[in-house]
Each structure stands twice: as structure tokens, then as C-alpha cells.
Scaffold this motif. Structure first.
Motif, PDB file in Angstrom:
ATOM      1  N   PRO A  68       0.805  -1.364   0.040  1.00 24.87           N
ATOM      2  CA  PRO A  68       0.093  -0.041   0.095  1.00 24.87           C
ATOM      3  C   PRO A  68       0.774   1.328  -0.044  1.00 24.87           C
ATOM      4  O   PRO A  68       1.926   1.079   0.405  1.00 24.87           O
ATOM      5  N   SER A  69       0.378   2.433  -0.270  1.00 26.02           N
ATOM      6  CA  SER A  69       0.870   3.695  -0.439  1.00 26.02           C
ATOM      7  C   SER A  69      -0.069   4.860   0.199  1.00 26.02           C
ATOM      8  O   SER A  69      -1.156   4.364   0.120  1.00 26.02           O
ATOM      9  N   ALA A  70       0.675   5.516   0.633  1.00 22.57           N
ATOM     10  CA  ALA A  70      -0.061   6.736   1.506  1.00 22.57           C
ATOM     11  C   ALA A  70       0.287   8.163   1.168  1.00 22.57           C
ATOM     12  O   ALA A  70       1.485   8.091   1.036  1.00 22.57           O
ATOM     13  N   ASP A  71      -0.571   8.863   0.987  1.00 19.16           N
ATOM     14  CA  ASP A  71      -0.218  10.326   0.612  1.00 19.16           C
ATOM     15  C   ASP A  71      -1.051  11.307   1.399  1.00 19.16           C
ATOM     16  O   ASP A  71      -2.288  11.157   1.825  1.00 19.16           O
ATOM     17  N   LEU A  72      -0.614  12.589   1.429  1.00 19.20           N
ATOM     18  CA  LEU A  72      -1.146  13.741   2.130  1.00 19.20           C
ATOM     19  C   LEU A  72      -1.518  14.791   1.007  1.00 19.20           C
ATOM     20  O   LEU A  72      -0.631  15.204   0.097  1.00 19.20           O
ATOM     21  N   LEU A  73      -2.788  14.949   0.747  1.00 20.60           N
ATOM     22  CA  LEU A  73      -3.054  15.798  -0.407  1.00 20.60           C
ATOM     23  C   LEU A  73      -3.598  17.038   0.119  1.00 20.60           C
ATOM     24  O   LEU A  73      -4.699  17.036   1.038  1.00 20.60           O
ATOM     25  N   GLY A  74      -3.521  18.146  -0.558  1.00 21.25           N
ATOM     26  CA  GLY A  74      -4.148  19.433  -0.073  1.00 21.25           C
ATOM     27  C   GLY A  74      -4.454  20.412  -1.402  1.00 21.25           C
ATOM     28  O   GLY A  74      -3.636  20.230  -2.464  1.00 21.25           O
ATOM     29  N   GLU A  75      -5.481  20.997  -1.760  1.00 22.44           N
ATOM     30  CA  GLU A  75      -5.974  21.591  -2.735  1.00 22.44           C
ATOM     31  C   GLU A  75      -6.853  23.061  -2.508  1.00 22.44           C
ATOM     32  O   GLU A  75      -7.568  22.902  -1.541  1.00 22.44           O
ATOM     33  N   ALA A  76      -6.414  24.155  -2.917  1.00 23.28           N
ATOM     34  CA  ALA A  76      -7.248  25.466  -2.743  1.00 23.28           C
ATOM     35  C   ALA A  76      -7.602  25.745  -4.349  1.00 23.28           C
ATOM     36  O   ALA A  76      -6.802  25.800  -5.226  1.00 23.28           O
TER      37      ALA A  76
END
Length: 455
Positions: free
Chosen positions: A270-278
Motif C-alpha cells: 500500500p501507499s499513503a499520501d497527504l493531499l491539499g488543494e485550494a
């Protein structure tokens, strides 16, 4: 008759290989230093290492965020029951993705890249040794061919005096036309041999210029390379197995292949990411302010691979096969270096024995020629006897000159076969190339298009 002075001058030709050529002579050590600085093949290998260095920051990029921005702007027209609307709308957004876990792929790919860099550094050492050995060989080839040209010129002078002496004897009735023809044939042979030697010398000088980067002038064969050699062939084999860069490179490539297997296996985790968007959107209708919206989101994402068409399994199998291949290549490198050490050691011993034999042959042939010339004076020998004896002497001198050249080249070959034909062991002058300097400058770079040297 041929004078003893001419014979003595011919014998001195062999000394070209063992005597210095004056205070301004270019020593072989200086030539090797020039090769280390100027050789284009070696400089290309250094550039290749610098390109390989960039694999590490590329692997480390797996830890770093990805930032993208997008925007759009345009017009739209709308007619609703006879009412006409015109809209100017635009939107802008920015997103950030920060990897948190990639199935250990970043860790293993970084270690793989680092192992490849270490292997490439050892390959650079191999390139340095090859360039320095080529330089030593071309250096000694020029000295050998220069000595052979001088020897052939001395032989031609001898043959010309033989022709003159034969004609003098013929004119006073003491010789025959056959003697004159034989002497003229010997002179033609000597001229042909001289022409060949001159062509070989020009070739050697051209290779010298290609490898070392300067023109050969005032060369001297004095060298202390034999003091750098191990005492026995078993010591040479042992040192080569421990130190030769070809073996070290193959070992580092095994490490790289092991990490490549782990990297390929990481695709299955598995892989994990932190995403943010404006984002910002706005739409202006004619005569009215349209709706405007702003939004910002941040969230974590976990991706669990289930089946990816089977290619990931093939990649793992392929990496394991490549690992097996690199492990086999270690044994190939060890066997090759062992063979090189034994072969070069044998060539060194053979050349030393050849020098001793050739020196005895030259001394005997010179005495024989002097005796035949004296016997010819009293009519006990013919012109053909003199020419044959002179040919034996020339052949002996050629053998001696070649053996002296081979001894020096073989010594450098032994040093190369054990991995010690390099800047430090030879004590070369000039700036030493540091293969880690570029690596330190680029390893942790996050951004920038220019190379460390400004390109």
C-alpha cells in the motif's frame, strides 16, 4: 672497408631505451600526469559519473511533495427566452501531494542509486587505469620506434659503406660484380626497413598525441615502476582480488540489483499520501456579478494495489534474474583479474629473460661481425657472409630494443592488473579529480537547472 667506429655507433643505438634524453626530457611520469588531466576518453568517463550522480537526487525526490497549479479563463454566451447573457468566467487552483509511504520504494531506490554511483566510481578507476596504461604503452612505443629508426639508419650507413667497399674491390680486381650486387641488395633492404620504421614511428607519435594530449619530445625511459610491483605472482593475485576496481564495481552492482528487487516488490505494498488543494472560481454575467466560490481541502489517501494487469509480478521476477546475473558477473570479474595478473606477470618475466638473452646475442653477433669483416679483408669470407652476419646483428638489436620496451610495458600492465595503476600509487602531479565533489553538490538539490560548473 667498414670501420670499427661505425660498428660502435650502431651498438650505442640500443642505449636509447635506458638513457635519459637531457635535462628537459619529458619523463614517463610527467606523460602519465598529462594523460590524467587531458585524456578525452577519461574526461568522458568522468562526465558519465557526474550524470550517474543525478540518479540519487531523482530517487530522493520520492520523499518530496508535488505541487501543481492550473487556471482557466473564457467567455460563454447564453440565451434564455429572449434574454441574452454573456459570462466571463475563470478558475484557478493549486494542489500539493506529499508522499507519506510508498511501500519502501523511495528508500530502496535511493540505496540502489547510491550503489550504482559507487559502481560507476569504480568504473571510473578502471577507465583511469586503462588510459594510464595506454599512455605508458604509447610512450614506450615512441621510444622503441625512435631507437629502431636510429638502428635502421645505422644499418643503412653500414650497407652504404659495404657497397662502396665492394665497388672499390671490384675496381682493383679483388672482387666480383656479384659482390657489388649483393651489397646493393643489402642496401636496398636496409632502406626498405628504414622506411617501415619511419612509418611505424609516425603512427606511434600520432597515438601518443591522441592518448596523452601533447606531442612527444625528448622522451626518457627511466621509471621506478618496478619498485611499485608486488614481490611474487601470488601476491599480485591476492592484491588484485582485494583491490581491483572491476571486482569492486561488480560487487556494488550486486547491491544495486538487490535493492532493485526490493523496489519492484514495493509496488505490491500500500501507499499513503497527504493531499491539499485550494481553488477559486468566478463567473461574471453581463451587468451582474456572478457567483464566486473559494474552497480548500486537505485529506489523506491510502491506495492498496489489488491487481495491476500482472506486470508488477513480471518486474519482480525480472529484477531477481538480473540479480542472479550480477552475482555471476562477480565471479567473471574475479577470474578475469586473476588471469590478467598471471598473464602480465609472465610477460614481465619473459621480457626480463629476453633482455638477458638479447644482450648476449648482441655481444656475440657484434664480435662475429667484426671477425667476418677481418676475414673478408684477407679473402677468407665473401660479401654475402658479411651481409648475413650484419643481418644477424641487426635482428639481435631489434630483439633487445623490443624486449626493453616490453619489460617496462609489462611492469605497468602488472600494476594495472592488481588495480594500482592510479594517481595516488604513481604519485602523479597536478590536480587530483575528486569523484565525490559533484555528488555532494547535487545530492540534496531540490531545484535548479544549472550544473555545479555553471552550465
Amino acid at each position: 672497408m667498414v670501420s670499427r667506429k661505425t660498428l660502435a655507433g650502431a651498438v650505442a643505438v640500443v642505449g636509447l631505451l635506458v638513457s635519459a634524453q637531457g635535462a628537459n626530457a619529458l619523463s614517463i611520469k610527467e606523460a602519465l600526469a598529462a594523460t590524467y588531466q587531458n585524456n578525452p576518453t577519461l574526461n568522458a568517463s568522468r562526465a558519465q559519473l557526474r550524470a550517474t550522480d543525478e540518479g540519487v537526487p531523482q530517487a530522493l525526490a520520492g520523499w518530496r511533495p508535488t505541487i501543481t497549479a492550473s487556471g482557466r479563463y473564457g467567455y460563454s454566451w447564453e440565451n434564455q427566452r429572449g434574454t441574452y447573457f454573456e459570462h466571463a468566467n475563470y478558475a484557478a487552483s493549486i494542489s500539493v501531494t506529499q508522499p507519506l509511504f510508498r511501500g519502501f520504494r523511495t528508500v530502496n531506490s535511493t540505496r540502489q542509486a547510491e550503489s550504482i554511483v559507487r559502481a560507476q566510481r569504480e568504473d571510473l578507476r578502471v577507465a583511469e587505469q586503462n588510459a594510464l596504461f595506454q599512455a605508458a604503452t604509447s610512450y614506450m612505443d615512441v621510444i622503441r620506434d625512435t631507437a629502431l629508426v636510429s638502428l635502421r639508419r645505422s644499418d643503412l650507413k653500414f650497407q652504404e659503406e659495404q657497397v662502396r667497399a665492394s665497388k672499390d674491390r671490384f675496381n682493383v680486381g679483388e672482387g666480383t660484380r656479384t659482390d657489388v650486387s649483393q651489397a646493393e641488395s643489402g642496401r636496398a633492404r636496409a632502406q626498405s626497413a628504414l622506411n617501415t620504421s619511419l612509418a611505424n614511428l609516425n603512427t606511434s607519435r600520432a597515438i601518443f598525441r591522441q592518448v596523452i594530449g601533447i606531442d612527444p619530445k625528448n622522451l626518457s625511459a627511466r621509471t621506478n615502476v618496478t619498485s611499485l610491483l608486488p614481490k611474487t605472482v601470488s601476491s599480485a593475485i591476492s592484491i588484485g582480488q582485494e583491490e581491483h576496481p572491476s571486482i569492486q564495481s561488480s560487487l556494488f552492482m550486486v547491491d544495486a540489483a538487490q535493492f532493485a528487487v526490493k523496489t519492484a516488490q514495493g509496488v505490491l505494498l500500500p501507499s499513503a499520501d497527504l493531499l491539499g488543494e485550494a481553488s477559486l472560481t468566478d463567473s461574471n454575467a453581463t451587468g451582474n456579478l456572478g457567483p464566486e466560490s473559494r474552497s480548500a481541502t486537505i485529506y489523506g489517501r491510502v491506495t492498496i494495489p489489488i491487481y495491476q494487469s500482472g506486470s508488477e509480478y513480471s518486474a519482480v521476477r525480472q529484477a531477481k534474474e538480473d540479480l542472479g546475473r550480477t552475482e555471476i558477473l562477480v565471479d567473471v570479474s574475479r577470474d578475469s583479474i586473476r588471469a590478467q595478473a598471471i598473464s602480465s606477470w609472465g610477460q614481465l618475466n619473459a621480457s626480463i629473460a629476453s633482455i638477458t638473452a638479447a644482450e648476449a646475442q648482441v655481444a656475440a653477433a657484434r664480435l662475429a661481425l667484426e671477425g667476418v669483416i677481418e676475414e673478408q679483408r684477407v679473402g677468407q669470407r665473401t660479401t654475402l657472409d658479411v651481409l648475413d652476419t650484419q643481418s644477424d646483428l641487426v635482428d639481435a638489436r631489434v630483439t633487445l630494443v623490443t624486449a626493453q620496451r616490453d619489460r617496462v610495458v609489462a611492469a605497468y600492465q602488472v600494476l594495472s592488473s592488481i588495480g594500482r595503476l592510479d594517481y595516488d600509487n604513481l604519485g602523479l602531479s597536478g590536480a587530483r579529480y575528486d569523484p565525490t565533489e559533484h555528488y555532494r553538490l547535487v545530492r540534496d538539490k531540490w531545484i535548479g537547472l544549472r550544473t555545479p560548473d555553471g552550465r
